[in-house]
Each structure stands twice: as structure tokens, then as C-alpha cells.
Design an enzyme around this catalytic site. Structure first.
Site, PDB file in Angstrom:
ATOM      1  N   LYS A  76       0.979  -1.188   0.120  1.00  0.00           N
ATOM      2  CA  LYS A  76      -0.011  -0.143  -0.165  1.00  0.00           C
ATOM      3  C   LYS A  76       0.772   1.259  -0.028  1.00  0.00           C
ATOM      4  CE  LYS A  76      -3.911   2.020   2.664  1.00  0.00           C
ATOM      5  NZ  LYS A  76      -4.880   1.762   3.855  1.00  0.00           N
ATOM      6  N   SER A 151      -9.799   1.654   3.223  1.00  0.00           N
ATOM      7  CA  SER A 151      -9.000   2.435   2.177  1.00  0.00           C
ATOM      8  C   SER A 151      -7.992   1.669   1.415  1.00  0.00           C
ATOM      9  CB  SER A 151      -8.218   3.788   2.969  1.00  0.00           C
ATOM     10  OG  SER A 151      -7.282   3.073   3.992  1.00  0.00           O
ATOM     11  N   SER A 175      -9.765  -0.559   7.243  1.00  0.00           N
ATOM     12  CA  SER A 175      -9.222  -0.511   5.899  1.00  0.00           C
ATOM     13  C   SER A 175      -8.606  -1.888   5.272  1.00  0.00           C
ATOM     14  CB  SER A 175      -8.246   0.638   5.637  1.00  0.00           C
ATOM     15  OG  SER A 175      -9.075   2.135   5.788  1.00  0.00           O
TER      16      SER A 175
HETATM   17  N1  GLN Z   1     -12.856   3.918   6.544  1.00  0.00           N
HETATM   18  C1  GLN Z   1     -12.339   4.485   7.784  1.00  0.00           C
HETATM   19  C2  GLN Z   1     -11.817   5.821   7.920  1.00  0.00           C
HETATM   20  O1  GLN Z   1     -12.334   6.411   6.672  1.00  0.00           O
HETATM   21  C3  GLN Z   1     -11.204   3.312   8.061  1.00  0.00           C
HETATM   22  C4  GLN Z   1      -9.916   3.844   7.308  1.00  0.00           C
HETATM   23  C5  GLN Z   1      -8.725   3.018   7.844  1.00  0.00           C
HETATM   24  O2  GLN Z   1      -8.833   2.109   8.451  1.00  0.00           O
HETATM   25  N2  GLN Z   1      -7.657   3.674   7.208  1.00  0.00           N
HETATM   26  O3  GLN Z   1     -11.480   6.150   8.834  1.00  0.00           O
END
Ligand code: GLN
Length: 475
Positions: A76, A151, A175
Site C-alpha cells: 500500500k 482505504s 481499511s
Molecule cells: N474507513 C475508515 C476511515 O475512513 C477506516 C480507514 C482506515 O482503516 N484507514 O477512517
């Protein structure tokens, strides 16, 4: 070429049926011909081939073969790989190169993994759909009109499309698990502190954890075992002994397994297909001898609110470093220093990142600190107690990964609160810091993937993956 498990690939390499170079060429070819899905932000064409040749030489010379010898991986793009771009899918870091390797990356390299490139994501890991990227949307591998989750959407799509065997993601509130659920693969978030965060760009430091996206639980366990363990460069990394994950997985037996099923994880608003598939799997396990225990986690309704207060507070502080002076993008049109800071941030950050910086600054400001930030910290503590208590009675807590199957591109971008609800089942494990996994169960009526979400006690990753393995649909 066999894409489904590392064990197969390794035996083909070790028996000289294929070379690492052929493996890398195969994957690069797939990446290059896949079409413009924005899955990779950077592809390591030369480096990956060069590395493969080095490994092939090592094999022919009889050197020590690492645990991940020849494993083709994606990383990532918020995790540092020395000498390559580290964009966090943000314009502000578009031309920034990493000066060092993340500890996780270094440990994978020491065990002879091969990196194919850096994957797309929501900007600074903020989002649930990969739509908050400065590098374009990533379509869901099962329906191109839908999102892959986020994400870590690029990492999930890379593994699901066979453009990497395993990928690293980061998980702050879901994410790794949510995109794994949306893309029909396994997504593991370890216990907070299990894997060093050194070299992972911080979003919310007390939540962030590097996770693994893989096609099966064995590959996830193998990669976890390599990365896990204390790192002097991250004070929050745990010195808890690293388990032998495979032997722990082997000890899991469905017969007598106590599966906690919280009623709050099956609300009336739950998508009916998701409900049917997850409940169906649980009944199947009961028939195989597991005990389903009805439990209640009464404060679940506060998870999203507490999470978004805490992570935005931490993000507002962590992202202060991107000021146009020290890293990345600098606005050229500024007349003085203050204007340079302001313009660089205004032009460099996308709308969701700005929203969170503003929210976080607000909840930390003198008049509101007690009402929001302190309150959310108290909620966090209550959650920790509730989940600890629940896991004294059961082996694992089970529910759906997401309240709905993958949604359409653009469907939720107009309403951030609606988007935040995508994390309702994954956020609690991040609030308490326990390990959790999403495991593929099958497909709904529209042929969209549905995942099961499992939570175990601190440092029980082996048991967690062992249970997940029993539930995964045959691949
Ligand atoms: N979707 C969640 C957020 O927007 C989790 C994001 C993540 O785990 N990096 O914060």
C-alpha cells in the site's frame, strides 16, 4: 501458473519448475495488460525483475532460502519502500520518495519477498471506497461499476485480480478488512502493536496497524509471522512473544468452539442477503459442533461517533507536518511564509482530508475538548472492558464485515456520514486494539462478495486465522 497459494508457488520455484524471473514477468505482464484500473500507483518493473534474478542466483548457488522466497507482493502506498515514491494517494506527496524502508518491508525483504509495486488507496487512508484518491478510482473486481472498499482498495483489488499474490494494507478502522470483504479475499488486522508502524505514514497513531490481504489464511499467517515482533524504532510495538501461527491454527477445532454472536451486529437495517449468508454460515458451524452464544455489546451504537472523534483528532495533529516546507508539494504562488503553508495545504490536500483536519482541530480545541475528545476516550475505555468481558465467555466474536455488499461508485460520496457507516462492524476491534479478520463466505444474488468478520482476544492471531480457515469458502 498457480496463483492461489504461496506453498504451491514455492514448491514450483524450489523444484526448478519455474524461476523467480518467470514469476515476476508473469505478474508484470498481468499488471500491464489489466487495463486502466488505477490499482497500482507505481509499478516496480526493473527493480522487481532485478530482484528476481538475484533470488534465482541465490537458489542456484544453494544459499539460504527465506520464508517468503519469491513471493510476489504489493505494498500500500502509505508504507515506505526506500528509494521509491510514497504518495499516500495525495497530491501533497505526489513527488515524494521514501528515504528508508519500513520495518515491515525490511523484514519481508530479509525473507526474500519480491515487491511488484505500490497500490492505490484513499488519500492518507481516509475512506471506505478508494474514491478519495488523487490517482483515480479503483473498480471492484466483481463489478466495475462498484467500489472495491477502502482505504486499502488497490491492495485488495490487486490480490483479487491476481496482480499480486499477497498485499500489505493499513487498518485504522477497517481499511484492510472492509476491502477484503468487498473483494472476496482474506484481510487480517493484527493486535495493535503486533507489527511495527515504523515507516507507515501516520493517520491515527493509536489505531493504525499494518495488515495483510491474501487469498487464504495460510498465506496471511506466513506473512504476519515474518513482520510481527518488537521493533526498537516503534515504541508502541509490542514485545509480546511472536507465536507459531501455524501450530496455533492447527489446534483450532470447530467442535466445541464458542462463537459469540452479538445481537447488535445483526440490526434490522442489515442488508438481507448479508444477513442470510452470514447467519447461514453460523448455522452450518453449529451443525459441525460449534456452540453459538448470543451475546450483547450494548454500546455498539457509539462506536462510529467515538472513532471519528478520536481519529480526526489524531489526524489533525499527525498531518500538521505537511506544511509545504518539509515534505512534498509546495505552492509556488505564495508571498510570505503563512501564505505558503496555507496555499500548500489548500492545494495539496483533498476534501476528505481537509474535513478531518478541521473536525479534529475542533474536537481538540479548548472549549470542546472535554465534551468530545475526552468523552470519546472514555467511550474507548468502556469498549475495551466490554470486549474483554465478552471474550472471557467465548472464543471469538462473529458478524458481517460490512452492513451491505460493495456499493456503486459515487453512491455515497455526497454524504460523508453515510460513508462512515460502512465501518460500523470493523471499527470496534480498532477501538479496543484486538485482532480481527474478514474471511470470504460467498456471493449474494447479484454475485457480489460477502465477508464474515471475526474478533479474537489480544495476540490470538493464530487462533483467529485458524477459525477463519474453517469458515472460508473453498477457493
Ligand atoms: N474507513 C475508515 C476511515 O475512513 C477506516 C480507514 C482506515 O482503516 N484507514 O477512517
Amino acid at each position: 501458473m498457480q496463483l492461489s497459494s504461496y506453498e504451491d508457488l514455492r514448491s514450483q520455484i524450489v523444484s526448478h519448475a519455474i524461476t523467480c524471473e518467470e514469476v515476476v514477468r508473469f505478474y508484470l505482464e498481468r499488471i500491464d495488460t489489466h487495463g486502466n484500473d488505477n490499482i497500482y500507483i507505481t509499478v516496480f518493473h526493473e527493480q522487481a525483475l532485478e530482484r528476481a534474478r538475484t533470488l534465482d542466483r541465490k537458489l542456484s548457488e544453494g544459499g539460504r532460502l527465506g520464508k517468503l522466497f519469491g513471493m510476489p507482493m504489493a505494498i500500500k502506498d502509505n508504507i515506505s519502500v526506500k528509494g521509491s515514491r510514497l504518495t499516500c494517494a495525495s497530491k501533497i506527496l505526489e513527488h515524494y520518495d521514501s528515504l528508508y524502508d519500513a520495518t515491515s518491508v525490511q523484514r519481508l525483504e530479509e525473507e526474500d519477498a519480491i515487491f511488484l509495486g505500490k497500490t492505490n488507496m484513499d488519500e492518507f487512508a481516509m475512506g471506505s471506497s478508494n474514491e478519495n484518491s488523487a490517482f483515480g478510482n479503483v473498480p471492484n473486481p466483481f463489478d466495475k461499476t462498484r467500489v472495491p472498499g477502502g482505504s486499502s482498495g488497490g491492495s485488495a483489488a490487486a490480490v483479487a485480480n491476481g496482480l499480486a499474490m499477497v498485499a500489505l494494507g493499513s487498518d485504522t478502522g477497517g481499511s484492510v478488512r472492509q476491502p477484503a470483504g468487498f473483494c472476496d479475499i482474506v484481510g487480517l488486522k493484527p493486535t495493535y502493536g503486533r507489527i511495527s508502524r515504523y515507516g507507515l505514514v501516520a493517520f491515527a497513531s493509536s489505531f493504525d496497524q499494518i495488515g495483510v490481504l491474501a487469498r487464504n489464511c495460510d498465506d496471511a499467517a506466513l506473512v504476519l509471522g515474518v513482520m510481527a515482533g518488537k521493533d526498537d524504532r516503534d515504541a508502541t510495538s509490542s514485545s509480546h512473544a511472536v507465536s507459531d501461527y501455524f501450530s496455533e491454527m492447527g489446534k483450532v477445532c470447530v467442535e466445541g468452539l464458542k462463537i459469540g454472536v452479538p445481537k447488535e451486529y445483526f440490526p434490522e437495517s442489515l442488508n438481507p442477503d448479508v444477513f442470510r449468508i452470514v447467519k447461514g454460515k453460523l448455522s452450518e458451524l453449529r451443525e459441525q459442533g460449534a456452540e453459538l452464544v448470543d451475546i450483547t455489546l450494548p454500546d455498539s451504537a457509539y462506536a462510529i461517533a467515538a472513532y471519528y472523534v478520536l481519529v480526526t483528532a489524531e489526524a489533525s495533529s499527525n498531518l500538521a507536518r505537511f506544511d509545504g516546507a518539509r515534505y512534498g508539494y509546495r505552492s509556488v504562488k505564495s508571498e510570505d511564509l503563512a501564505a505558503m503553508y496555507m496555499n500548500s495545504r489548500t492545494e495539496g490536500f483533498g476534501p476528505e482530508v481537509k474535513r478531518r483536519i478541521m473536525l479534529g482541530t475542533y474536537v481538540l480545541s479548548a472549549g470542546y475538548y472535554d465534551t468530545y475528545y475526552k468523552k470519546a476516550q472514555q467511550v474507548r475505555r468502556v469498549f475495551q472492558e466490554r470486549y474483554r468481558e465478552a471474550l472471557e465467555k467465548v472464543d471469538v466474536i462473529a458478524g458481517p464485515t460490512s452492513p451491505f455488499p460493495p456499493f456503486g461508485i459515487g453512491d455515497k460520496t455526497g454524504d460523508p456520514l453515510e460513508m462512515y457507516l460502512a465501518d460500523v462492524f470493523t471499527v470496534p476491534a480498532s477501538i479496543v486494539g484486538m485482532p480481527a479478520v474478514s474471511v470470504p463466505l460467498g456471493f449474494d444474488n447479484l454475485k457480489l462478495p460477502v465477508g464474515m468478520h471475526l474478533i479474537c482476544n489480544f495476540f490470538e492471531e493464530g487462533k483467529l486465522l485458524g477459525i477463519a480457515k474453517q469458515m472460508q469458502r473453498p477457493v
